[in-house]
Design a protein around this motif. Sequence first.
Motif, short mmCIF file in Angstrom:
data_model
loop_
_atom_site.label_atom_id
_atom_site.label_comp_id
_atom_site.label_asym_id
_atom_site.label_seq_id
_atom_site.Cartn_x
_atom_site.Cartn_y
_atom_site.Cartn_z
N GLY A 1 -31.43 -38.84 -100.34
CA GLY A 1 -31.02 -37.96 -101.43
C GLY A 1 -29.74 -37.21 -101.17
O GLY A 1 -29.53 -36.12 -101.70
N GLY A 2 -28.88 -37.78 -100.32
CA GLY A 2 -27.62 -37.12 -100.00
C GLY A 2 -27.71 -36.16 -98.83
O GLY A 2 -26.69 -35.64 -98.36
N GLN A 3 -28.93 -35.90 -98.32
CA GLN A 3 -29.11 -34.96 -97.22
C GLN A 3 -29.35 -35.72 -95.92
O GLN A 3 -30.20 -36.61 -95.85
N PRO A 4 -28.63 -35.37 -94.83
CA PRO A 4 -28.83 -36.05 -93.54
C PRO A 4 -30.17 -35.68 -92.91
O PRO A 4 -30.81 -34.69 -93.27
N SER B 1 -21.61 -33.18 -115.87
CA SER B 1 -22.76 -33.59 -115.07
C SER B 1 -22.32 -34.06 -113.69
O SER B 1 -21.23 -34.61 -113.51
N THR B 2 -23.19 -33.88 -112.71
CA THR B 2 -22.96 -34.38 -111.36
C THR B 2 -23.52 -35.80 -111.25
O THR B 2 -24.68 -36.03 -111.58
N VAL B 3 -22.68 -36.73 -110.78
CA VAL B 3 -23.13 -38.13 -110.68
C VAL B 3 -23.39 -38.56 -109.24
O VAL B 3 -24.04 -39.58 -109.01
N SER B 4 -22.90 -37.80 -108.25
CA SER B 4 -23.21 -38.11 -106.85
C SER B 4 -22.99 -36.88 -105.99
O SER B 4 -22.27 -35.95 -106.38
N PHE B 5 -23.60 -36.91 -104.81
CA PHE B 5 -23.59 -35.76 -103.90
C PHE B 5 -23.53 -36.28 -102.47
O PHE B 5 -24.21 -37.25 -102.12
N HIS B 6 -22.68 -35.65 -101.65
CA HIS B 6 -22.61 -36.04 -100.24
C HIS B 6 -22.55 -34.78 -99.38
O HIS B 6 -21.70 -33.91 -99.59
N LEU B 7 -23.44 -34.71 -98.39
CA LEU B 7 -23.50 -33.59 -97.47
C LEU B 7 -22.96 -34.06 -96.13
O LEU B 7 -23.64 -34.77 -95.39
N THR C 1 -20.73 -33.37 -92.31
CA THR C 1 -20.88 -32.47 -91.17
C THR C 1 -20.04 -31.21 -91.30
O THR C 1 -20.36 -30.19 -90.70
N SER C 2 -18.96 -31.27 -92.09
CA SER C 2 -18.13 -30.08 -92.26
C SER C 2 -17.96 -29.69 -93.72
O SER C 2 -17.87 -28.51 -94.03
N LEU C 3 -17.92 -30.67 -94.62
CA LEU C 3 -17.73 -30.39 -96.04
C LEU C 3 -18.86 -31.00 -96.86
O LEU C 3 -19.55 -31.92 -96.42
N VAL C 4 -19.03 -30.46 -98.06
CA VAL C 4 -19.96 -31.01 -99.04
C VAL C 4 -19.14 -31.42 -100.25
O VAL C 4 -18.13 -30.79 -100.56
N SER C 5 -19.56 -32.48 -100.93
CA SER C 5 -18.82 -32.87 -102.13
C SER C 5 -19.78 -33.32 -103.22
O SER C 5 -20.87 -33.83 -102.94
N ILE C 6 -19.35 -33.10 -104.45
CA ILE C 6 -20.04 -33.65 -105.61
C ILE C 6 -18.99 -34.36 -106.47
O ILE C 6 -17.84 -33.95 -106.51
N ASP C 7 -19.40 -35.43 -107.11
CA ASP C 7 -18.56 -36.08 -108.11
C ASP C 7 -19.09 -35.67 -109.47
O ASP C 7 -20.26 -35.91 -109.80
N ILE C 8 -18.23 -35.03 -110.27
CA ILE C 8 -18.66 -34.58 -111.59
C ILE C 8 -18.02 -35.47 -112.65
O ILE C 8 -16.92 -35.97 -112.49
N GLU C 9 -18.74 -35.62 -113.73
CA GLU C 9 -18.36 -36.54 -114.80
C GLU C 9 -17.29 -35.92 -115.68
O GLU C 9 -17.53 -35.55 -116.83
#
Length: 399
Positions: free
Chosen positions: A45-48, A116-122, A124-132
């Motif tokens: 789910g995007g969480q390590p 809307s958010t279409v993807s999420f990545h957590l 080691t230093s940054l977090v990102s979301i891809d928004i529509e």
Amino acid sequence: MLKNRLYYADPECQSFTTQVVKTEIDDKEEFYVVLGQTAFYPTGGGQPHDTGTINGVPVIDVIEIDGEIRHYLSGEIDATGEVDCMIDWERRFDHMQQHAGQHILSAAFVELFGFSTVSFHLGTSLVSIDIEAENVTDEQLKAAEELANKVILENRPIEVKWVTDDELHQYPLRKQIQATGEIRLVIIPEFDYNGCGGTHPEYTGQVSSLKILSAEKHRGNTRVHFVCGKRVLNLLHDKVNVVTEASRLLSAPEDRIGQAIEKLLETNHSLEKSLKEAQEALLTFEAKELLSQQRNGLVTAIFQDRSIQQLQKLARLIVAESDETIVLLVARNEEKLQFVAARGSVVAASMKDVSAAVLPLINGKGGGNDAFVQGGGDYKLTEEEFIKMMESSLTSSIN
């Protein structure tokens, strides 16, 4: 609820004891154990995944395969009796802060702009979301950040509910849920309702703060990079150190660093221009010196660590000064030989013939025309031997 998963029953569980259900070595010769119950979160789910120890042996990976949670260890353990398990809490809580912050920021973009958010990545230093959204303005980013931090500061509860497919219609979900059976909802009342299998703190205040760092276009959407919680403090600490050091090096107060850098760049540009002019003058002087040493219309020279560009400029300056001259220049650069051959406008000899004759001697490659060639290859001959071969091939070309 999946009762053997302690990370759901008690996300703040930091240590526990349990039985080993299975030990195994997979097809990659890596050892893992399956536990009767576990607080180690598996990647998903995007969480390590979580790390920690089992009976003192480091847990290096946790993955779920067909409902089985595998705990990969750095070494084997005695699987008899109970095992003592410890979660790396600093890593887990960091993931909880980032994941909850992602929910809050994603909900802020939906509430304010319908993005809307279409993807999420957590990471080691940054977090990102891809928004529509193909274009997101700085003002929109600032507004979303401000709303997210407002929700964090209000210390709202973060609730978890397990529901069935038939119950989903009771909740204003941020996005459609594909899962069936037991469905886990993470809810910030009157703000965000979202299906999620990750770990989260109990209150938004535990996220502490959220800072958007940058945004960029990505495959028709916008990727937003941000950090939450302790990562904000770590980032601030690093930036303060950078600013302090820059202030010291520039001998300027922190609020005038930008002006000091602009002045430094202007000075550097001026120095680069002066240096280029000085180098051109030196090359012109060197070309005249070499021309004064010509033998029967032939100028030869050997160099160490001279770029092919400098050899080309020297050769062009010499033949421009004397149209009856042939120039052969060779340079050794580490374990490579490079050369230039040029002729004045009234000389008949072909420099391509010279190049063709000597390139095979050094497994080289080159290019050019009858008037001007350059090339290079391996250091298979000394510079002196190579330039003699060039002279010899030149004599053959003229004859």
